[in-house]
Write a protein that holds these residues in place. Structure first.
Motif, PDB file in Angstrom:
ATOM      1  N   ALA A  46       7.362   5.803   2.100  1.00 33.08           N
ATOM      2  CA  ALA A  46       6.602   7.081   1.118  1.00 33.08           C
ATOM      3  C   ALA A  46       8.039   7.361   0.178  1.00 33.08           C
ATOM      4  O   ALA A  46       7.487   8.192  -0.721  1.00 33.08           O
ATOM      5  N   ALA A  47       8.794   8.262   0.745  1.00 29.66           N
ATOM      6  CA  ALA A  47       9.575   9.121   0.582  1.00 29.66           C
ATOM      7  C   ALA A  47      10.747   8.109  -1.064  1.00 29.66           C
ATOM      8  O   ALA A  47      10.730   8.763  -1.808  1.00 29.66           O
ATOM      9  N   PRO A  48      11.013   7.202   0.223  1.00 31.02           N
ATOM     10  CA  PRO A  48      11.690   6.299  -1.387  1.00 31.02           C
ATOM     11  C   PRO A  48      10.299   5.600  -2.873  1.00 31.02           C
ATOM     12  O   PRO A  48      11.523   6.248  -4.144  1.00 31.02           O
ATOM     13  N   ILE A  49       9.453   5.778  -2.441  1.00 32.11           N
ATOM     14  CA  ILE A  49       8.472   5.371  -4.046  1.00 32.11           C
ATOM     15  C   ILE A  49       7.933   6.753  -3.986  1.00 32.11           C
ATOM     16  O   ILE A  49       8.418   6.886  -5.263  1.00 32.11           O
ATOM     17  N   CYS A  50       7.912   8.140  -3.663  1.00 32.58           N
ATOM     18  CA  CYS A  50       7.897   9.576  -4.178  1.00 32.58           C
ATOM     19  C   CYS A  50       9.066   9.739  -4.584  1.00 32.58           C
ATOM     20  O   CYS A  50       8.535  10.383  -6.178  1.00 32.58           O
ATOM     21  N   ILE A  51      10.600   9.679  -4.578  1.00 30.88           N
ATOM     22  CA  ILE A  51      11.635  10.370  -5.213  1.00 30.88           C
ATOM     23  C   ILE A  51      11.678   9.228  -6.870  1.00 30.88           C
ATOM     24  O   ILE A  51      12.803  10.142  -7.386  1.00 30.88           O
ATOM     25  N   ILE A  52      11.462   8.247  -6.783  1.00 29.17           N
ATOM     26  CA  ILE A  52      11.646   7.381  -8.035  1.00 29.17           C
ATOM     27  C   ILE A  52      10.370   7.241  -8.945  1.00 29.17           C
ATOM     28  O   ILE A  52      10.503   6.829 -10.358  1.00 29.17           O
ATOM     29  N   ALA A  53       8.668   7.716  -8.436  1.00 28.76           N
ATOM     30  CA  ALA A  53       7.991   7.307  -9.532  1.00 28.76           C
ATOM     31  C   ALA A  53       7.993   9.192 -10.416  1.00 28.76           C
ATOM     32  O   ALA A  53       7.899  10.353  -9.674  1.00 28.76           O
ATOM     33  N   LEU A  99       1.132  -0.856  -0.418  1.00 34.38           N
ATOM     34  CA  LEU A  99       0.336   0.068  -0.515  1.00 34.38           C
ATOM     35  C   LEU A  99       1.061   0.861   0.045  1.00 34.38           C
ATOM     36  O   LEU A  99       0.344   2.385  -0.839  1.00 34.38           O
ATOM     37  N   GLY A 100       1.766   0.856   0.883  1.00 35.77           N
ATOM     38  CA  GLY A 100       2.730   2.680   0.987  1.00 35.77           C
ATOM     39  C   GLY A 100       3.678   3.045  -0.807  1.00 35.77           C
ATOM     40  O   GLY A 100       3.484   3.566  -0.924  1.00 35.77           O
ATOM     41  N   ALA A 101       3.850   1.311  -1.317  1.00 38.85           N
ATOM     42  CA  ALA A 101       4.512   1.569  -2.898  1.00 38.85           C
ATOM     43  C   ALA A 101       2.830   2.061  -3.969  1.00 38.85           C
ATOM     44  O   ALA A 101       3.004   2.940  -4.673  1.00 38.85           O
ATOM     45  N   PHE A 102       1.758   1.450  -3.128  1.00 37.01           N
ATOM     46  CA  PHE A 102       0.641   2.111  -4.505  1.00 37.01           C
ATOM     47  C   PHE A 102       0.520   3.841  -4.054  1.00 37.01           C
ATOM     48  O   PHE A 102       0.123   4.288  -5.743  1.00 37.01           O
ATOM     49  N   ILE A 103       0.076   4.537  -2.984  1.00 38.34           N
ATOM     50  CA  ILE A 103       0.048   5.410  -2.939  1.00 38.34           C
ATOM     51  C   ILE A 103       1.609   6.439  -2.980  1.00 38.34           C
ATOM     52  O   ILE A 103       2.054   6.641  -2.394  1.00 38.34           O
ATOM     53  N   PHE A 104       1.997   6.919  -4.474  1.00 40.52           N
ATOM     54  CA  PHE A 104       2.694   7.751  -4.911  1.00 40.52           C
ATOM     55  C   PHE A 104       2.823   8.771  -5.185  1.00 40.52           C
ATOM     56  O   PHE A 104       3.809   9.798  -5.665  1.00 40.52           O
ATOM     57  N   ILE A 105       1.793   9.193  -4.410  1.00 44.42           N
ATOM     58  CA  ILE A 105       1.851  10.879  -5.329  1.00 44.42           C
ATOM     59  C   ILE A 105       2.118  11.774  -4.911  1.00 44.42           C
ATOM     60  O   ILE A 105       2.785  12.703  -4.901  1.00 44.42           O
ATOM     61  N   GLY A 156      -8.360   6.706  -4.300  1.00 45.27           N
ATOM     62  CA  GLY A 156      -8.612   6.542  -5.925  1.00 45.27           C
ATOM     63  C   GLY A 156      -8.515   7.504  -7.102  1.00 45.27           C
ATOM     64  O   GLY A 156      -7.919   7.818  -7.942  1.00 45.27           O
ATOM     65  N   SER A 157      -9.775   8.422  -7.163  1.00 46.50           N
ATOM     66  CA  SER A 157      -9.818   9.587  -7.346  1.00 46.50           C
ATOM     67  C   SER A 157      -9.292  10.843  -7.551  1.00 46.50           C
ATOM     68  O   SER A 157      -8.672  11.064  -8.038  1.00 46.50           O
ATOM     69  N   LEU A 158      -8.191  10.506  -5.986  1.00 43.98           N
ATOM     70  CA  LEU A 158      -7.195  11.511  -6.299  1.00 43.98           C
ATOM     71  C   LEU A 158      -6.270  11.052  -6.462  1.00 43.98           C
ATOM     72  O   LEU A 158      -5.656  11.724  -7.350  1.00 43.98           O
ATOM     73  N   ILE A 159      -6.315  10.110  -7.306  1.00 48.57           N
ATOM     74  CA  ILE A 159      -4.588   9.607  -7.712  1.00 48.57           C
ATOM     75  C   ILE A 159      -4.625   9.501  -8.975  1.00 48.57           C
ATOM     76  O   ILE A 159      -4.050  10.626 -10.080  1.00 48.57           O
ATOM     77  N   VAL A 160      -6.393   9.683  -9.718  1.00 50.88           N
ATOM     78  CA  VAL A 160      -6.528   9.433 -10.706  1.00 50.88           C
ATOM     79  C   VAL A 160      -6.334  10.648 -11.559  1.00 50.88           C
ATOM     80  O   VAL A 160      -5.471  11.065 -12.375  1.00 50.88           O
ATOM     81  N   PHE A 161      -7.272  11.453 -10.377  1.00 48.97           N
ATOM     82  CA  PHE A 161      -7.360  13.201 -11.036  1.00 48.97           C
ATOM     83  C   PHE A 161      -6.020  14.172 -10.586  1.00 48.97           C
ATOM     84  O   PHE A 161      -5.564  14.758 -11.461  1.00 48.97           O
ATOM     85  N   TYR A 212       3.804  13.061   2.354  1.00 48.00           N
ATOM     86  CA  TYR A 212       2.903  13.246   3.166  1.00 48.00           C
ATOM     87  C   TYR A 212       1.501  12.559   3.535  1.00 48.00           C
ATOM     88  O   TYR A 212       1.465  11.519   4.550  1.00 48.00           O
ATOM     89  N   PHE A 213       0.785  12.259   2.401  1.00 46.09           N
ATOM     90  CA  PHE A 213      -0.022  11.240   2.125  1.00 46.09           C
ATOM     91  C   PHE A 213      -0.276   9.725   1.847  1.00 46.09           C
ATOM     92  O   PHE A 213      -1.096   9.563   2.813  1.00 46.09           O
ATOM     93  N   ASN A 214       1.148   9.969   2.167  1.00 46.77           N
ATOM     94  CA  ASN A 214       1.619   8.271   1.926  1.00 46.77           C
ATOM     95  C   ASN A 214       1.746   7.919   2.950  1.00 46.77           C
ATOM     96  O   ASN A 214       0.996   6.850   3.615  1.00 46.77           O
ATOM     97  N   CYS A 215       2.328   8.606   4.320  1.00 52.47           N
ATOM     98  CA  CYS A 215       2.093   8.136   5.736  1.00 52.47           C
ATOM     99  C   CYS A 215       0.677   8.258   6.308  1.00 52.47           C
ATOM    100  O   CYS A 215       0.446   7.994   6.511  1.00 52.47           O
ATOM    101  N   LEU A 216       0.554   9.407   6.000  1.00 53.22           N
ATOM    102  CA  LEU A 216      -1.030   9.964   6.995  1.00 53.22           C
ATOM    103  C   LEU A 216      -1.877   8.639   6.523  1.00 53.22           C
ATOM    104  O   LEU A 216      -2.772   7.795   7.770  1.00 53.22           O
ATOM    105  N   THR A 217      -2.267   8.139   5.216  1.00 51.57           N
ATOM    106  CA  THR A 217      -2.875   7.089   4.704  1.00 51.57           C
ATOM    107  C   THR A 217      -2.573   5.535   5.188  1.00 51.57           C
ATOM    108  O   THR A 217      -3.349   4.931   5.777  1.00 51.57           O
ATOM    109  N   VAL A 218      -1.371   5.123   5.094  1.00 51.24           N
ATOM    110  CA  VAL A 218      -0.882   3.908   5.005  1.00 51.24           C
ATOM    111  C   VAL A 218      -1.008   3.439   6.487  1.00 51.24           C
ATOM    112  O   VAL A 218      -1.076   2.770   6.777  1.00 51.24           O
TER     113      VAL A 218
END
Length: 279
Positions: free
Chosen positions: A156-163, A115-121, A258-263, A124-130
């Motif tokens: 959280a940060a590692p997936i965002c910095i390579i996404a 789940l942490g790898a899936f929320i790559f936007i 899901g809406s947040l990620i898509v939009f 901060y949102f990753n930490c709060l959600t997961v």
């Protein structure tokens, strides 16, 4: 500020900041000293008339130029979204559903990392959600809060910095483009991915620990205490507690996220000119 090539001296500010943070256990002053060391190197390299005044002035100019209220508003809205999802009962419903579906301790750890790898936007949102979503699941399998925090932080940060599509991609790409070595923000960001060893190795380490349960050091001690019932939970102040809705559904969490990620992806592509722009 004009770009300045400092060579190996450019490694000193982060080394100083990290070393001081580890020694003093105080982040803000360590970061501030690291910033000042960097602006001092810049002032020396650009032959500033006064090293002291040039160091302070450069630090303030850099920090003032990097204040982005769009990012502040974005992060604030992300926090509000997590709170609304929790109040609607979506987080509780997902936790109960995941607890029924996940049948082992290893699966709970892998689900947290996945789940942490899936929320790559955004990290901060990753930490709060997961953290909010997976806490009931990991608690049910007596996984310490320390290990939960490690998995969240190390994805959280590692997936965002390579996404390529994330808030970090926009920030890093725009900063690197100013060097003149890249043709676009996107190409600048993509070029850094193979050399981002910290992010790549952190994700590998999370996978190894989740698959092998190879704990060591303070983490192992926390896990041994957790198996005896002491998860290491932190008491939440009464003022910040709230009652979530009892009739929440899993969709109350999946649809907003899901809406947040898509939009967010669509918006980033549109803003970057990949579609919707005039030919």
């Amino acid at each position: 500020m004009e770009p300045y090539y400092a060579g190996w001296l450019s490694l000193l500010p982060p080394i100083i900041a990290i070393t001081l943070a580890l020694l003093t256990k105080e982040v803000i002053s360590s970061l501030l000293i690291g910033i000042l060391s960097g602006t001092f190197i810049y002032s020396v390299g650009t032959s500033a008339s006064s090293l002291f005044a040039g160091t302070i002035e450069t630090a303030f100019n850099v920090m003032a130029a990097k204040v982005d209220f769009n990012i502040l508003i974005f992060c604030t809205l992300l926090g509000a979204l997590v709170y609304v999802i929790a109040m609607a009962g979506g987080t509780r419903a997902y936790g109960k559903w995941a607890t029924r579906k996940i049948k082992s301790r290893k699966a709970a750890l892998l689900s947290t990392g996945g789940l942490g790898a899936f929320i790559f936007i955004d990290d901060y949102f990753n930490c709060l959600t997961v953290g909010t979503v997976m806490k009931p699941v990991t608690d049910s399998y007596k996984i310490s809060r320390a290990k939960l925090a490690y998995i969240i932080d190390a994805t959280a940060a590692p997936i965002c910095i390579i996404a390529p599509i994330s808030s970090w991609a926009a920030a890093v790409g725009s900063n690197l483009k100013t060097t003149g070595a890249f043709t676009s923000d996107f190409s600048a960001f993509v070029a850094t991915i193979p050399y981002n060893f910290y992010a790549l190795l952190s994700l590998v380490m999370v996978a190894v620990i989740c698959l092998t349960n190879a704990d060591f050091g303070p983490m192992r001690r926390s896990e041994l205490r957790a198996l005896k019932g002491d998860l290491g939970a932190v008491d939440v102040p009464q003022a910040s507690q709230f009652e979530a809705a009892e009739k929440g559904k899993v969709w109350d969490m999946l649809v907003p996220i899901g809406s947040l990620i898509v939009f967010a992806v669509v918006g980033l592509l549109y803003d970057g000119g990949y579609w919707g722009s005039d030919p």
